[in-house]
Design a protein around this motif. Structure first.
Motif, PDB file in Angstrom:
ATOM      1  N   PRO A  31      -8.361  -2.845 -15.955  1.00  0.00           N
ATOM      2  CA  PRO A  31      -7.644  -2.506 -14.734  1.00  0.00           C
ATOM      3  C   PRO A  31      -8.615  -2.099 -13.626  1.00  0.00           C
ATOM      4  CG  PRO A  31      -7.404  -0.772 -16.357  1.00  0.00           C
ATOM      5  CD  PRO A  31      -8.128  -1.908 -17.029  1.00  0.00           C
ATOM      6  N   VAL A  32      -8.206  -2.374 -12.406  1.00  0.00           N
ATOM      7  CA  VAL A  32      -9.007  -1.971 -11.253  1.00  0.00           C
ATOM      8  C   VAL A  32      -8.788  -0.481 -11.058  1.00  0.00           C
ATOM      9  CG1 VAL A  32      -9.396  -2.364  -8.802  1.00  0.00           C
ATOM     10  CG2 VAL A  32      -8.697  -4.267 -10.268  1.00  0.00           C
ATOM     11  N   ASN A  33      -9.860   0.285 -11.112  1.00  0.00           N
ATOM     12  CA  ASN A  33      -9.758   1.743 -11.063  1.00  0.00           C
ATOM     13  C   ASN A  33     -10.050   2.320  -9.687  1.00  0.00           C
ATOM     14  OD1 ASN A  33      -9.095   1.960 -13.788  1.00  0.00           O
ATOM     15  ND2 ASN A  33     -11.243   1.876 -14.377  1.00  0.00           N
ATOM     16  N   ARG A  34      -9.677   1.581  -8.653  1.00  0.00           N
ATOM     17  CA  ARG A  34      -9.868   2.055  -7.291  1.00  0.00           C
ATOM     18  C   ARG A  34      -8.794   1.430  -6.421  1.00  0.00           C
ATOM     19  NH1 ARG A  34     -11.774  -2.217  -4.616  1.00  0.00           N
ATOM     20  NH2 ARG A  34     -12.923  -3.789  -5.763  1.00  0.00           N
ATOM     21  N   THR A  35      -8.730   1.892  -5.190  1.00  0.00           N
ATOM     22  CA  THR A  35      -7.762   1.338  -4.253  1.00  0.00           C
ATOM     23  C   THR A  35      -8.253  -0.021  -3.780  1.00  0.00           C
ATOM     24  OG1 THR A  35      -7.146   3.542  -3.524  1.00  0.00           O
ATOM     25  CG2 THR A  35      -6.594   1.716  -2.056  1.00  0.00           C
ATOM     26  N   VAL A  36      -7.407  -1.022  -3.918  1.00  0.00           N
ATOM     27  CA  VAL A  36      -7.728  -2.373  -3.465  1.00  0.00           C
ATOM     28  C   VAL A  36      -7.187  -2.530  -2.052  1.00  0.00           C
ATOM     29  CG1 VAL A  36      -7.308  -4.828  -3.858  1.00  0.00           C
ATOM     30  CG2 VAL A  36      -7.721  -3.303  -5.801  1.00  0.00           C
ATOM     31  N   THR A  37      -8.036  -3.005  -1.146  1.00  0.00           N
ATOM     32  CA  THR A  37      -7.614  -3.205   0.234  1.00  0.00           C
ATOM     33  C   THR A  37      -7.794  -4.663   0.642  1.00  0.00           C
ATOM     34  OG1 THR A  37      -9.779  -2.769   1.237  1.00  0.00           O
ATOM     35  CG2 THR A  37      -8.342  -0.857   0.841  1.00  0.00           C
ATOM     36  N   TYR A  38      -7.071  -5.032   1.667  1.00  0.00           N
ATOM     37  CA  TYR A  38      -7.178  -6.387   2.191  1.00  0.00           C
ATOM     38  C   TYR A  38      -8.601  -6.639   2.695  1.00  0.00           C
ATOM     39  CZ  TYR A  38      -6.779 -10.420   5.220  1.00  0.00           C
ATOM     40  OH  TYR A  38      -6.991 -11.640   5.815  1.00  0.00           O
ATOM     41  N   THR A  39      -9.105  -5.770   3.535  1.00  0.00           N
ATOM     42  CA  THR A  39     -10.405  -5.996   4.176  1.00  0.00           C
ATOM     43  C   THR A  39     -11.545  -6.076   3.171  1.00  0.00           C
ATOM     44  OG1 THR A  39      -9.608  -4.849   6.147  1.00  0.00           O
ATOM     45  CG2 THR A  39     -11.986  -5.131   5.947  1.00  0.00           C
ATOM     46  N   GLN A  40     -11.551  -5.179   2.216  1.00  0.00           N
ATOM     47  CA  GLN A  40     -12.653  -5.123   1.255  1.00  0.00           C
ATOM     48  C   GLN A  40     -12.526  -6.161   0.141  1.00  0.00           C
ATOM     49  OE1 GLN A  40     -13.294  -1.277  -0.530  1.00  0.00           O
ATOM     50  NE2 GLN A  40     -14.647  -2.084  -2.083  1.00  0.00           N
ATOM     51  N   ASP A  41     -11.322  -6.400  -0.345  1.00  0.00           N
ATOM     52  CA  ASP A  41     -11.157  -7.193  -1.560  1.00  0.00           C
ATOM     53  C   ASP A  41     -10.465  -8.542  -1.365  1.00  0.00           C
ATOM     54  OD1 ASP A  41     -12.076  -5.057  -3.520  1.00  0.00           O
ATOM     55  OD2 ASP A  41     -10.450  -4.014  -2.489  1.00  0.00           O
TER      56      ASP A  41
END
Length: 115
Positions: A31-41
């Motif tokens: 699992p992704v253990n951080r906040t996923v954002t449009y700009t970064q990811d």
């Protein structure tokens, strides 16, 4: 001759039954253990995989994915995320994105489509 016909019918039936358009689950995915954002990811994935067909210059199926709003709208109310996960009819058409990239889209959706 009838044995060959029956054998062909059985083989064709087995092939058809095993074909699927179901989404491929992300099995054994960390699992992704951080906040996923449009700009970064998400945006880098879109830029590298989608804009060839979905830019404002002759967009395939009228779908443009150049801005956050367009990608979010297609993810929320359209078929972007299901198509990204669909092995039988994937987007991009060259084949499924890697499991870790598909997981980012799922996490982005779960997190509320943060820009």
């Amino acid at each position: 001759m009838k044995i060959i016909q029956k054998l062909c019918l059985i083989v064709c039936t087995v092939i058809l039954v095993n074909c699927t358009t179901a989404e491929i689950p992300l099995v054994d995915q960390n699992p992704v253990n951080r906040t996923v954002t449009y700009t970064q990811d998400i945006q880098p994935i879109i830029l590298g995989n989608c804009l060839t067909c979905h830019s404002s210059v002759n967009p395939r199926n009228g779908l443009i994915l150049e801005t956050y709003e367009q990608v979010r709208n297609s993810s929320e109310t359209g078929t972007l995320i299901p198509r990204i996960n669909d092995a039988a009819n994937p987007m991009p058409q060259s084949g499924l994105l890697t499991a870790d990239r598909r997981a980012l889209f799922d996490q982005w959706r779960a997190g509320g489509y943060i820009e």
